[in-house]
Design an enzyme around this catalytic site. Sequence first.
Site, mmCIF file in Angstrom:
data_model
loop_
_atom_site.group_PDB
_atom_site.id
_atom_site.type_symbol
_atom_site.label_atom_id
_atom_site.label_comp_id
_atom_site.label_asym_id
_atom_site.label_seq_id
_atom_site.Cartn_x
_atom_site.Cartn_y
_atom_site.Cartn_z
ATOM 1 N N ARG A 50 34.467 44.886 14.719
ATOM 2 C CA ARG A 50 35.741 44.221 15.011
ATOM 3 C C ARG A 50 35.469 42.826 15.595
ATOM 4 O O ARG A 50 36.152 41.861 15.295
ATOM 5 C CB ARG A 50 36.588 45.073 15.977
ATOM 6 C CG ARG A 50 37.816 44.344 16.529
ATOM 7 C CD ARG A 50 38.906 45.280 17.056
ATOM 8 N NE ARG A 50 38.419 46.386 17.835
ATOM 9 C CZ ARG A 50 37.955 46.308 19.090
ATOM 10 N NH1 ARG A 50 37.913 45.156 19.715
ATOM 11 N NH2 ARG A 50 37.526 47.392 19.711
ATOM 12 N N TYR A 103 58.768 31.248 4.070
ATOM 13 C CA TYR A 103 58.545 32.630 3.630
ATOM 14 C C TYR A 103 59.350 33.581 4.538
ATOM 15 O O TYR A 103 59.290 33.460 5.768
ATOM 16 C CB TYR A 103 57.045 32.948 3.669
ATOM 17 C CG TYR A 103 56.753 34.407 3.516
ATOM 18 C CD1 TYR A 103 57.154 35.103 2.376
ATOM 19 C CD2 TYR A 103 56.111 35.121 4.518
ATOM 20 C CE1 TYR A 103 56.915 36.465 2.244
ATOM 21 C CE2 TYR A 103 55.860 36.480 4.389
ATOM 22 C CZ TYR A 103 56.271 37.138 3.240
ATOM 23 O OH TYR A 103 56.042 38.484 3.115
ATOM 24 N N ASP A 176 51.313 26.227 6.675
ATOM 25 C CA ASP A 176 51.003 27.354 5.804
ATOM 26 C C ASP A 176 50.689 26.756 4.433
ATOM 27 O O ASP A 176 51.580 26.289 3.726
ATOM 28 C CB ASP A 176 52.216 28.301 5.752
ATOM 29 C CG ASP A 176 51.951 29.534 4.895
ATOM 30 O OD1 ASP A 176 51.094 29.462 4.004
ATOM 31 O OD2 ASP A 176 52.622 30.558 5.115
ATOM 32 N N LYS A 201 47.031 35.511 -1.893
ATOM 33 C CA LYS A 201 47.555 34.745 -3.033
ATOM 34 C C LYS A 201 46.422 34.016 -3.765
ATOM 35 O O LYS A 201 45.531 34.660 -4.272
ATOM 36 C CB LYS A 201 48.654 33.805 -2.529
ATOM 37 C CG LYS A 201 49.670 34.485 -1.569
ATOM 38 C CD LYS A 201 50.369 35.623 -2.230
ATOM 39 C CE LYS A 201 51.401 36.394 -1.436
ATOM 40 N NZ LYS A 201 51.394 36.491 -0.019
HETATM 41 C C1 PLP Z 1 53.786 31.378 2.007
HETATM 42 C C2 PLP Z 1 53.419 32.721 2.560
HETATM 43 N N1 PLP Z 1 52.906 32.797 3.795
HETATM 44 C C3 PLP Z 1 52.560 33.983 4.351
HETATM 45 C C4 PLP Z 1 52.739 35.168 3.664
HETATM 46 C C5 PLP Z 1 52.357 36.478 4.318
HETATM 47 O O1 PLP Z 1 51.109 36.903 3.832
HETATM 48 P P1 PLP Z 1 50.664 38.446 3.656
HETATM 49 O O2 PLP Z 1 51.581 39.081 2.663
HETATM 50 O O3 PLP Z 1 49.241 38.325 3.191
HETATM 51 O O4 PLP Z 1 50.763 39.083 4.988
HETATM 52 C C6 PLP Z 1 53.266 35.137 2.376
HETATM 53 C C7 PLP Z 1 53.465 36.394 1.632
HETATM 54 O O5 PLP Z 1 54.075 36.441 0.599
HETATM 55 C C8 PLP Z 1 53.614 33.887 1.815
HETATM 56 O O6 PLP Z 1 54.145 33.799 0.587
#
Ligand code: PLP
Length: 387
Positions: A50, A103, A176, A201
């Site tokens: 961890r 998101y 992000d 992604k």
């Molecule tokens: C732009 C964006 N940020 C963060 C996330 C969250 O990521 P995760 O699904 O890997 O927890 C997503 C998920 O779709 C996303 O599209």
Amino acid sequence: MKFETKAIHVGEEPDFKEGASGDVVIPIHLSSTFARKRVEKPTQGYEYSRTGNPTRCALENRLAALEEATFGLAFASGMAAETTLALTLLKAGDHILAFDDLYGGTRRLFNRILQQSFKVEASYVDARDLEKVEESIRENTRLIWLESPTNPLMRLCDIEAISQIAKKFSILVVVDNTFMSPYFQKPLLLGAPIVVHSTTKYLNGHSDSVAGAIMLSDEMIYHRLKFNQNALGSILSPFDSFLVLRGIKTLAIRMREHERNAFRIADYLEGHPRVRKVYYPGLRSHSQHALAERQASGFGGMLSFEIDGGLEEAGRFLENLKIFALAESLGGVESLIEHPAKMTHASIPRETREQIGITDSLIRVSVGLENPDDLIGDLDHAFHTMT
Ligand SMILES: Cc1ncc(COP(=O)(O)O)c(C=O)c1O
């Protein structure tokens, strides 16, 4: 070293030390604990998985290199990365200012967890407008949270200009960078101090792992994050670390092809009589095309469009596609399509959704790497079923 070379080699340099086998691909270190010869000397710095794991460490070094950061950290999901970041940088009474097109899960974290349980205030602004951003800063604002382009409306914000505004007020900016990936956009070079990713992604790119990352160069914040990552246990597993390391090797080549296919689909949709509007930053018709050209080296593989009709027509169109999978998520080799109002952004109240512009006729597309003629044929067939 150029991007493509880093994406293949950083973190996986062969080990030629006495007794090592010179693996070209790092082993998946499944061991939960690491034995040591002397009480006070952990072997190669590793003690418990961890806290630190060689496969995860290889990935973290590569993630840092791709974003031109000094440090990288890998998490169990994009949301685990965001949660660890929020709990590290914010305390009760602080305020977070976020782009209003965001998101849905990030908004849920801010509104339902940080606001409700941790007394952190969150407010939203149309970050396309720099004056509005500056006006919305409060005395207790500690973080500005941005996506560019946004999910799902493909709106952009000027990362460099907002980072300069934030600096005046000693506020941290988090970008992000999931949609663009570091191949097309490097927020740290634009002045933002922290980047987060859902590596689920494009970075992994094959829809077979859920993971997240933070990249930054501030040593003090890095040590606080590393401490909290261990304390909270929000780490990525060795097997997922291996998958993301493998996926990243082809990131550059995949992003170029995602973009090529996205241009074909965007052009096709823009000329279709059953489409009211296409949102793709690469199109000249996109209101922020010039900013997209200036801020990033490409336009990515994500787009959205307004279909000519409401929920019923959108549903019929989506359910008649055969190659595009009707699914949440994005950034994989396979083309995915979804209905934000009913799927990814369903957790946002209808009124807020409508204010932002997420209508029942909005459809989001993650353009994959299939032959674009097949993709256009699939869309064509689904449009015909609408009439
Ligand atoms: C732009 C964006 N940020 C963060 C996330 C969250 O990521 P995760 O699904 O890997 O927890 C997503 C998920 O779709 C996303 O599209």
